[in-house]
Design a protein around this motif. Structure first.
Motif, short mmCIF file in Angstrom:
data_model
loop_
_atom_site.label_atom_id
_atom_site.label_comp_id
_atom_site.label_asym_id
_atom_site.label_seq_id
_atom_site.Cartn_x
_atom_site.Cartn_y
_atom_site.Cartn_z
N GLN A 160 1.31 9.60 -5.75
CA GLN A 160 1.75 10.80 -5.58
C GLN A 160 2.94 11.43 -6.78
O GLN A 160 2.77 12.51 -7.19
N LYS A 161 3.37 10.48 -7.18
CA LYS A 161 4.40 10.65 -8.37
C LYS A 161 3.52 11.10 -9.69
O LYS A 161 3.84 12.02 -10.10
N ILE A 162 2.43 10.47 -9.69
CA ILE A 162 1.63 10.91 -10.94
C ILE A 162 0.96 12.00 -10.73
O ILE A 162 1.05 12.97 -11.42
N GLU A 163 0.53 12.49 -9.35
CA GLU A 163 -0.10 13.99 -9.27
C GLU A 163 1.06 14.91 -9.54
O GLU A 163 0.71 15.85 -10.24
N GLN A 164 2.31 14.65 -9.03
CA GLN A 164 3.41 15.65 -9.33
C GLN A 164 3.74 15.92 -10.90
O GLN A 164 3.95 16.62 -11.46
N ALA A 184 0.76 -1.16 -0.10
CA ALA A 184 -0.11 -0.03 -0.07
C ALA A 184 0.86 1.39 -0.15
O ALA A 184 0.54 2.14 -0.68
N GLN A 185 1.82 1.24 0.65
CA GLN A 185 2.66 2.48 0.84
C GLN A 185 3.37 2.96 -0.51
O GLN A 185 3.28 4.03 -1.05
N PRO A 186 4.05 2.00 -1.19
CA PRO A 186 4.69 2.23 -2.25
C PRO A 186 3.66 2.46 -3.44
O PRO A 186 3.84 3.45 -4.26
N LEU A 192 -0.97 7.09 5.40
CA LEU A 192 -1.85 6.62 4.95
C LEU A 192 -2.82 6.02 5.65
O LEU A 192 -2.79 5.39 6.71
N SER A 193 -4.22 6.30 5.37
CA SER A 193 -5.48 5.51 6.00
C SER A 193 -6.24 5.04 5.09
O SER A 193 -6.78 5.59 4.05
#
Ligand SMILES: Nc1ncnc2c1ncn2[C@@H]1O[C@H](COP(=O)(O)OP(=O)(O)OP(=O)(O)O)[C@@H](O)[C@H]1O
Ligand SMILES: Nc1nc2c(c(=O)[nH]1)N=C(CO)CN2
Length: 162
Positions: A75-79, A67-69, A111-112
């Protein structure tokens, strides 16, 4: 192999293109396969209302990532999309939220999962319902359709198929 649902939303610039680009980038990752994509929905902004309408979708993926990766990929895609858009055609934005990861409950600093606000958001539940009505949240033990009955559809409407 893990199974997850991700919510994507965009409300600036070419929103549909941002959604399509983000889904393509998810699918191009070697550890991720996009299994299903909901229709694209037109949704009124929730929370801060003085902003443009959103387009929202939900995707179902299978992934070898934990889940964390997976969050880091999102987040990388957002950036990446923000960066490209700002340089080429002005500001654009996209948000990716992990809704569900297997039937796990995850609570860390970053992460939740399940996403803590998903069951009160029609812009998440309506597209998710299209992919899987019967799925239950491991936290509330209630199904997507039960949560949706409780909150109503919030005026969420189909914009077009993906
Ligand atoms: N399930 C999750 N999916 C995505 N991000 C999460 C999740 N749980 C916690 N986060 C954290 O939330 C942060 C993102 O917050 P952000 O400001 O983008 O919230 P938002 O998307 O605007 O609002 P909301 O969380 O209500 O949708 C990330 O830094 C991430 O660490
Ligand atoms: N309709 C809609 N409203 C929102 C959305 C979104 O994706 N769609 N995302 C938000 C922050 O994540 C806040 N409000």
């Amino acid at each position: 192999m893990n199974e997850a649902y991700i919510s994507l939303g965009s409300n600036m610039g070419d929103k549909e293109e941002a959604l399509r680009h983000a889904v393509a980038l998810l699918n191009e990752h070697e550890g991720i396969r996009v299994l299903a994509v909901s229709s694209i929905y037109d949704t009124d902004p929730v929370g801060y209302e003085e902003q443009d309408v959103f387009l929202n979708i939900v995707v179902k993926i299978e992934t070898t990532l934990a889940a964390q990766p997976l969050l880091e990929v999102c987040q990388k895609i957002e950036q990446e999309l923000k960066r490209v858009r700002i340089i080429r055609w002005g500001p654009r934005t996209i948000d990716l939220d992990i809704l569900l990861f297997n039937d796990e409950v995850i609570e860390t600093d970053t992460l939740s999962v399940p996403h803590p606000r998903m069951h009160e958001r029609a812009f998440v539940l309506v597209p998710l319902m299209e992919l899987d009505k019967a799925i239950a949240l491991p936290t509330t033990k209630r199904t997507i359709s039960e949560h949706l009955q409780e909150i109503g559809d919030g005026g969420v409407r189909i914009y077009r198929s993906f």
